[in-house]
Structure formats: C-alpha cells, structure tokens
Write a protein that holds these residues in place. Sequence first.
Motif, PDB file in Angstrom:
ATOM      1  N   LEU A  28     -24.162  11.828   4.920  1.00 40.75           N
ATOM      2  CA  LEU A  28     -23.738  12.913   5.813  1.00 40.75           C
ATOM      3  C   LEU A  28     -22.630  13.738   5.172  1.00 40.75           C
ATOM      4  N   TRP A  29     -21.747  13.074   4.434  1.00 39.98           N
ATOM      5  CA  TRP A  29     -20.682  13.775   3.727  1.00 39.98           C
ATOM      6  C   TRP A  29     -21.273  14.814   2.774  1.00 39.98           C
ATOM      7  N   ASP A  30     -22.277  14.408   1.985  1.00 41.25           N
ATOM      8  CA  ASP A  30     -22.925  15.334   1.056  1.00 41.25           C
ATOM      9  C   ASP A  30     -23.552  16.509   1.802  1.00 41.25           C
ATOM     10  N   ALA A  31     -24.228  16.212   2.902  1.00 44.36           N
ATOM     11  CA  ALA A  31     -24.884  17.261   3.688  1.00 44.36           C
ATOM     12  C   ALA A  31     -23.861  18.240   4.247  1.00 44.36           C
ATOM     13  N   ALA A  32     -22.792  17.730   4.838  1.00 36.94           N
ATOM     14  CA  ALA A  32     -21.766  18.590   5.421  1.00 36.94           C
ATOM     15  C   ALA A  32     -21.089  19.439   4.348  1.00 36.94           C
ATOM     16  N   GLN A  33     -20.806  18.833   3.213  1.00 40.55           N
ATOM     17  CA  GLN A  33     -20.156  19.556   2.124  1.00 40.55           C
ATOM     18  C   GLN A  33     -21.054  20.674   1.590  1.00 40.55           C
ATOM     19  N   LEU A  34     -22.323  20.382   1.415  1.00 40.29           N
ATOM     20  CA  LEU A  34     -23.263  21.384   0.927  1.00 40.29           C
ATOM     21  C   LEU A  34     -23.406  22.535   1.918  1.00 40.29           C
ATOM     22  N   LEU A  35     -23.546  22.208   3.196  1.00 43.78           N
ATOM     23  CA  LEU A  35     -23.702  23.247   4.217  1.00 43.78           C
ATOM     24  C   LEU A  35     -22.472  24.146   4.332  1.00 43.78           C
ATOM     25  N   THR A  36     -21.290  23.572   4.202  1.00 41.39           N
ATOM     26  CA  THR A  36     -20.081  24.367   4.422  1.00 41.39           C
ATOM     27  C   THR A  36     -19.537  25.019   3.158  1.00 41.39           C
ATOM     28  N   ALA A  37     -19.843  24.476   1.987  1.00 39.87           N
ATOM     29  CA  ALA A  37     -19.245  24.996   0.759  1.00 39.87           C
ATOM     30  C   ALA A  37     -20.138  25.933  -0.045  1.00 39.87           C
ATOM     31  N   CYS A  38     -21.433  25.709  -0.038  1.00 44.15           N
ATOM     32  CA  CYS A  38     -22.251  26.519  -0.947  1.00 44.15           C
ATOM     33  C   CYS A  38     -23.645  26.849  -0.400  1.00 44.15           C
ATOM     34  N   TRP A  39     -23.772  26.952   0.895  1.00 44.27           N
ATOM     35  CA  TRP A  39     -25.068  27.305   1.484  1.00 44.27           C
ATOM     36  C   TRP A  39     -25.280  28.810   1.352  1.00 44.27           C
ATOM     37  N   PRO A  40     -26.464  29.248   0.927  1.00 50.14           N
ATOM     38  CA  PRO A  40     -26.671  30.683   0.675  1.00 50.14           C
ATOM     39  C   PRO A  40     -26.800  31.553   1.932  1.00 50.14           C
ATOM     40  N   LEU A  41     -27.122  30.952   3.055  1.00 56.16           N
ATOM     41  CA  LEU A  41     -27.353  31.703   4.293  1.00 56.16           C
ATOM     42  C   LEU A  41     -26.520  31.059   5.389  1.00 56.16           C
ATOM     43  N   ASP A  42     -25.442  31.729   5.809  1.00 57.23           N
ATOM     44  CA  ASP A  42     -24.541  31.071   6.759  1.00 57.23           C
ATOM     45  C   ASP A  42     -24.628  31.607   8.183  1.00 57.23           C
ATOM     46  N   ASP A  43     -25.702  32.296   8.501  1.00 53.71           N
ATOM     47  CA  ASP A  43     -25.822  32.789   9.873  1.00 53.71           C
ATOM     48  C   ASP A  43     -27.201  32.545  10.475  1.00 53.71           C
ATOM     49  N   GLY A  44     -28.010  31.753   9.808  1.00 48.90           N
ATOM     50  CA  GLY A  44     -29.333  31.440  10.340  1.00 48.90           C
ATOM     51  C   GLY A  44     -29.256  30.450  11.487  1.00 48.90           C
ATOM     52  N   GLU A  45     -30.230  30.512  12.357  1.00 50.66           N
ATOM     53  CA  GLU A  45     -30.262  29.611  13.515  1.00 50.66           C
ATOM     54  C   GLU A  45     -30.376  28.147  13.086  1.00 50.66           C
ATOM     55  N   GLU A  46     -31.249  27.870  12.119  1.00 49.29           N
ATOM     56  CA  GLU A  46     -31.417  26.483  11.644  1.00 49.29           C
ATOM     57  C   GLU A  46     -30.166  26.001  10.907  1.00 49.29           C
ATOM     58  N   TYR A  47     -29.504  26.901  10.202  1.00 50.40           N
ATOM     59  CA  TYR A  47     -28.249  26.563   9.527  1.00 50.40           C
ATOM     60  C   TYR A  47     -27.207  26.116  10.550  1.00 50.40           C
ATOM     61  N   LEU A  48     -27.031  26.902  11.583  1.00 46.51           N
ATOM     62  CA  LEU A  48     -26.042  26.568  12.614  1.00 46.51           C
ATOM     63  C   LEU A  48     -26.387  25.250  13.301  1.00 46.51           C
ATOM     64  N   THR A  49     -27.679  25.022  13.533  1.00 40.76           N
ATOM     65  CA  THR A  49     -28.120  23.759  14.126  1.00 40.76           C
ATOM     66  C   THR A  49     -27.797  22.591  13.198  1.00 40.76           C
ATOM     67  N   ALA A  50     -27.998  22.773  11.887  1.00 39.26           N
ATOM     68  CA  ALA A  50     -27.730  21.712  10.915  1.00 39.26           C
ATOM     69  C   ALA A  50     -26.238  21.392  10.842  1.00 39.26           C
ATOM     70  N   VAL A  51     -25.397  22.416  10.864  1.00 37.30           N
ATOM     71  CA  VAL A  51     -23.950  22.188  10.837  1.00 37.30           C
ATOM     72  C   VAL A  51     -23.526  21.379  12.064  1.00 37.30           C
ATOM     73  N   LYS A  52     -24.028  21.764  13.229  1.00 37.77           N
ATOM     74  CA  LYS A  52     -23.701  21.040  14.466  1.00 37.77           C
ATOM     75  C   LYS A  52     -24.244  19.611  14.415  1.00 37.77           C
ATOM     76  N   ALA A  53     -25.459  19.447  13.907  1.00 40.81           N
ATOM     77  CA  ALA A  53     -26.051  18.106  13.824  1.00 40.81           C
ATOM     78  C   ALA A  53     -25.250  17.209  12.893  1.00 40.81           C
ATOM     79  N   CYS A  54     -24.798  17.744  11.767  1.00 41.83           N
ATOM     80  CA  CYS A  54     -23.966  16.950  10.851  1.00 41.83           C
ATOM     81  C   CYS A  54     -22.659  16.550  11.527  1.00 41.83           C
ATOM     82  N   ARG A  55     -22.041  17.493  12.190  1.00 41.15           N
ATOM     83  CA  ARG A  55     -20.785  17.189  12.896  1.00 41.15           C
ATOM     84  C   ARG A  55     -21.012  16.098  13.943  1.00 41.15           C
ATOM     85  N   ASP A  56     -22.076  16.243  14.721  1.00 47.59           N
ATOM     86  CA  ASP A  56     -22.360  15.260  15.764  1.00 47.59           C
ATOM     87  C   ASP A  56     -22.670  13.881  15.169  1.00 47.59           C
ATOM     88  N   ALA A  57     -23.400  13.860  14.061  1.00 49.49           N
ATOM     89  CA  ALA A  57     -23.729  12.581  13.420  1.00 49.49           C
ATOM     90  C   ALA A  57     -22.484  11.922  12.829  1.00 49.49           C
TER      91      ALA A  57
END
Length: 87
Positions: A28-57
């Motif tokens: 989860l650490w790797d996933a959260a770091q990748l999503l927040t530090a170097c994700w190419p698209l930071d406003d997509g619906e699935e992106y936002l869902t993934a960020v929330k899912a990582c936080r919740d997990a």
Amino acid sequence: MKWHIPGEFSPLMLVVDGPEKYKLVASLWDAAQLLTACWPLDDGEEYLTAVKACRDAIHGDLPAEDAREALISAAREAGISVITVVH
C-alpha cells in the motif's frame, strides 16, 4: 495492518514513461507513493477513487486488495499498462 510492507497486497508492475519504465508496486505504501508523487493524471475519477481507497486501506477501513483493484482501474484510466507479478 502494516501498510508499508508486502503481505495483503498482491504485487504488480506498472509500465510508465520516464527513466524508470517499470514501477513495482508491492505494498500500500508503494501504491500511495506512486499515486501522490508521480501519477500522470491527477484529476481522473478512477485516480481519485484509488487515492481514497489507498487511504482507507492504510487506515484499516478497506481490504488492501480493494485498493489494489482501484489502482489498476486508475492505471487503465491513465493509459498505464499493468503487469501482474508472480512470485
């Protein structure tokens, strides 16, 4: 849950642009770091869902595998190829 170490999160590899073409996501650490530090698209619906899912997990409110599936959906949305890692 120990969110910074592998275990409940099945590893996967993302194929991204840049000098490090392959990014291993093994926790989860790797996933959260990748999503927040170097994700190419930071406003997509699935992106936002993934960020929330990582936080919740990370907080133990969602299974790690659900966050993994959300990451895969966000990758598809961003045009990032996903390779399942077998170990």
